[in-house]
Design an enzyme around this catalytic site. Structure first.
Site, PDB file in Angstrom:
ATOM      1  N   GLY A   1      -8.800   5.351   0.959  1.00 50.04           N
ATOM      2  CA  GLY A   1      -9.377   6.439   2.047  1.00 50.04           C
ATOM      3  C   GLY A   1     -11.321   6.078   2.152  1.00 50.04           C
ATOM      4  O   GLY A   1     -11.699   7.208   2.534  1.00 50.04           O
ATOM      5  N   ALA A   2     -11.424   4.399   2.386  1.00 51.23           N
ATOM      6  CA  ALA A   2     -12.761   4.102   2.233  1.00 51.23           C
ATOM      7  C   ALA A   2     -13.598   3.484   3.070  1.00 51.23           C
ATOM      8  O   ALA A   2     -14.697   3.077   3.412  1.00 51.23           O
ATOM      9  CB  ALA A   2     -12.675   3.254   0.700  1.00 51.23           C
TER      10      ALA A   2
ATOM     11  N   ASP B   1       3.133   4.576  -5.345  1.00 53.23           N
ATOM     12  CA  ASP B   1       2.233   6.550  -5.409  1.00 53.23           C
ATOM     13  C   ASP B   1       3.203   7.343  -5.506  1.00 53.23           C
ATOM     14  O   ASP B   1       3.806   8.023  -4.607  1.00 53.23           O
ATOM     15  CB  ASP B   1       1.814   6.448  -3.323  1.00 53.23           C
ATOM     16  CG  ASP B   1       0.350   7.712  -3.393  1.00 53.23           C
ATOM     17  OD1 ASP B   1       0.899   8.335  -4.547  1.00 53.23           O
ATOM     18  OD2 ASP B   1       0.858   7.700  -2.772  1.00 53.23           O
TER      19      ASP B   1
ATOM     20  N   ASP C   1       0.576  -0.851   0.004  1.00 55.95           N
ATOM     21  CA  ASP C   1       0.322  -0.129   0.001  1.00 55.95           C
ATOM     22  C   ASP C   1       1.076   1.301   0.192  1.00 55.95           C
ATOM     23  O   ASP C   1       1.800   0.683   0.947  1.00 55.95           O
ATOM     24  CB  ASP C   1      -0.545  -0.178   1.332  1.00 55.95           C
ATOM     25  CG  ASP C   1      -2.253   1.082   1.292  1.00 55.95           C
ATOM     26  OD1 ASP C   1      -2.040   0.922   0.280  1.00 55.95           O
ATOM     27  OD2 ASP C   1      -2.268   1.337   2.525  1.00 55.95           O
ATOM     28  N   HIS C   2       1.138   2.123  -0.870  1.00 60.21           N
ATOM     29  CA  HIS C   2       1.664   3.343  -1.658  1.00 60.21           C
ATOM     30  C   HIS C   2       2.521   3.113  -0.805  1.00 60.21           C
ATOM     31  O   HIS C   2       3.436   4.050  -0.330  1.00 60.21           O
ATOM     32  CB  HIS C   2       0.944   4.640   0.458  1.00 60.21           C
ATOM     33  CG  HIS C   2      -0.493   4.660   0.236  1.00 60.21           C
ATOM     34  ND1 HIS C   2      -0.725   5.789  -0.302  1.00 60.21           N
ATOM     35  CD2 HIS C   2      -1.583   4.207   0.398  1.00 60.21           C
ATOM     36  CE1 HIS C   2      -2.452   5.800  -0.604  1.00 60.21           C
ATOM     37  NE2 HIS C   2      -2.660   5.048   0.159  1.00 60.21           N
TER      38      HIS C   2
ATOM     39  N   ASP D   1      -8.899   0.201   6.036  1.00 59.46           N
ATOM     40  CA  ASP D   1      -7.745   0.231   7.142  1.00 59.46           C
ATOM     41  C   ASP D   1      -8.617   1.111   8.668  1.00 59.46           C
ATOM     42  O   ASP D   1      -8.808   0.303   9.632  1.00 59.46           O
ATOM     43  CB  ASP D   1      -6.849   0.713   7.066  1.00 59.46           C
ATOM     44  CG  ASP D   1      -5.285   1.158   8.219  1.00 59.46           C
ATOM     45  OD1 ASP D   1      -5.866   0.129   8.934  1.00 59.46           O
ATOM     46  OD2 ASP D   1      -4.138   1.829   7.858  1.00 59.46           O
ATOM     47  N   SER D   2      -8.655   3.124   8.298  1.00 60.32           N
ATOM     48  CA  SER D   2      -9.303   2.981   9.169  1.00 60.32           C
ATOM     49  C   SER D   2     -10.342   2.223  10.610  1.00 60.32           C
ATOM     50  O   SER D   2     -10.703   2.316  11.795  1.00 60.32           O
ATOM     51  CB  SER D   2      -9.838   4.795   9.674  1.00 60.32           C
ATOM     52  OG  SER D   2      -8.683   5.411   8.699  1.00 60.32           O
TER      53      SER D   2
HETATM   54  P1  13P Z   1      -9.103   4.906   5.404  1.00 56.15           P
HETATM   55  O1  13P Z   1      -8.292   6.056   6.605  1.00 56.15           O
HETATM   56  O2  13P Z   1     -10.098   5.684   5.086  1.00 56.15           O
HETATM   57  O3  13P Z   1      -8.916   3.621   6.492  1.00 56.15           O
HETATM   58  O4  13P Z   1      -7.899   4.361   4.108  1.00 56.15           O
HETATM   59  C1  13P Z   1      -7.201   3.003   4.012  1.00 56.15           C
HETATM   60  C2  13P Z   1      -6.117   2.832   2.500  1.00 56.15           C
HETATM   61  O5  13P Z   1      -6.525   3.837   1.804  1.00 56.15           O
HETATM   62  C3  13P Z   1      -5.087   2.576   2.740  1.00 56.15           C
HETATM   63  O6  13P Z   1      -4.669   2.623   1.728  1.00 56.15           O
HETATM   64  O1  G3H Z   2      -3.197   4.693   3.224  1.00 56.32           O
HETATM   65  C1  G3H Z   2      -2.364   4.506   4.881  1.00 56.32           C
HETATM   66  C2  G3H Z   2      -3.634   3.539   5.432  1.00 56.32           C
HETATM   67  O2  G3H Z   2      -4.167   3.396   6.195  1.00 56.32           O
HETATM   68  C3  G3H Z   2      -1.668   2.649   6.640  1.00 56.32           C
HETATM   69  O3  G3H Z   2      -1.677   3.253   7.241  1.00 56.32           O
HETATM   70  O4  G3H Z   2       0.579   3.914   7.256  1.00 56.32           O
HETATM   71  O5  G3H Z   2      -0.160   4.806   9.127  1.00 56.32           O
HETATM   72  O6  G3H Z   2       0.096   2.059   8.386  1.00 56.32           O
HETATM   73  P1  G3H Z   2      -0.429   3.700   7.923  1.00 56.32           P
HETATM   74 ZN    ZN Z   3      -4.612   5.052   0.727  1.00 59.43          ZN
END
Ligand code: 13P
Ligand code: G3H
Ligand code: ZN
Length: 311
Positions: free
Chosen positions: A214-215, A104, A82-83, A258-259
């Protein structure tokens, strides 16, 4: 079934009008909660790992835990970075067994984003790994980087064909008004997403899988439990689930969460410790956190993403 790429998952999701859940993982309890839920409803899964997760748990521990989850459930699981911030972190994850990476370059000038994304695509495709790119910038927090709302920007649909054509990416994350973290919209305002941008992007890229970051919906029940047990999260607001369902029925094939996992886990742990102040066994307080994650993910897979029964 060995770990898989997201190629077949996305083809079926696009055709079927549903989305695959991409859940961030940081430890064993999170992985178990997610995969137990997916196994019960037979949903394909993307488990994604951020740079922060690799720093916290170490690449090899997360990889082995995900392999254990795959062996335990027999589910098709894609392991995704991720990212990814640069070529080196993407290469390290590809060499370390991930089946998918995100590069990213969304904060870079357009030409520079194309250059680094193509560099990752060339290396990844040589190794049978798929790549997600990003155009447009989301507000919020990723690792230690905070993007102010003023510095965020919607994706320009006029750039997507050139970006995808020049880089060869397998999927594209776009910015339509979501943001990372638990504070996505101003209190008292109506959450809004730019579905017109999503529509225009998919018109220009027919059949091409789009990704929504960000979903998280920031489910009020978990925020209330946290606040009732010594926490302080006023004004936490997420993306309404009906908007996510709508995105999943369109070109969005991957929805990042994630959140919501963090809130579910924290609500379970806080509630337990608040009511059992003398208990100090980590198994006792992590168990309700894991159970909350399982219930949350089951709900998302069935009622939001619509990918239950698709494994
Ligand atoms: P949330 O913070 O909305 O869960 O987004 C997670 C995300 O986009 C991880 O790449
Ligand atoms: O997009 C971000 C994800 O919520 C991952 O968060 O970089 O704190 O692990 P993190
Ligand atoms: Zn993200």
């Amino acid at each position: 079934m060995p770990l898989v790429t997201s190629t077949e998952m996305f083809q079926k999701a696009y055709a079927g009008g549903y989305a695959i859940g991409a859940f961030n993982v940081n430890n064993m309890e999170i992985i178990q909660g997610i995969t137990e839920a997916a196994a019960e409803v037979r949903a394909p899964l993307i488990l994604q790992v951020s740079a922060g997760a690799r720093k916290y748990a170490k690449h090899v521990y997360l990889m082995k835990l995900i392999e254990a989850a795959e062996a335990d459930t027999g589910l098709p699981i894609c392991v995704h970075l991720d990212h990814g911030a640069d070529f080196e972190v993407c290469k390290s994850c590809i060499d370390g067994g991930f089946t998918s990476v995100m590069i990213d370059g969304s904060s870079l000038p357009f030409e520079e984003n194309i250059r680094v994304t193509k560099q990752v695509v060339d290396y990844a495709h040589d190794h049978g790994v798929v790549v997600e790119g990003e155009l447009g910038r989301l507000a919020g927090v990723e690792d230690e980087v905070k993007v102010n709302a003023a510095d965020s920007s919607y994706t320009d649909p006029g750039q997507v064909e050139e970006f995808v054509g020049a880089t060869g990416v397998d999927s594209l994350a776009i910015a339509i008004g979501t943001s990372h973290g638990a504070y996505k919209f101003k209190p008292g305002t109506k959450p809004q997403l730019r579905f017109d941008i999503l529509e225009e992007v998919s018109r220009r890229l027919p059949g091409f899988p789009i990704v929504l970051h960000g979903a998280s919906s920031v489910i009020p029940e978990y925020v209330e439990t946290i606040n009732a047990n010594g926490g302080h999260m006023p004004d936490a607001i997420g993306v309404p689930e009906d908007m996510l369902r709508k995105a999943a029925s369109m070109a969005v094939c991957k929805i990042n969460i994630d959140s919501d996992l963090r809130l579910a886990m924290t609500a379970g742990v806080r509630d337990y410790l608040y009511h059992n102040p003398a208990d100090f066994d980590p198994r006792a307080y992590l168990k309700p956190g894991r159970a909350n994650i399982k219930a949350l993910v089951k709900h998302k897979l069935i009622s939001v993403l619509g990918c239950d029964g698709k494994a």
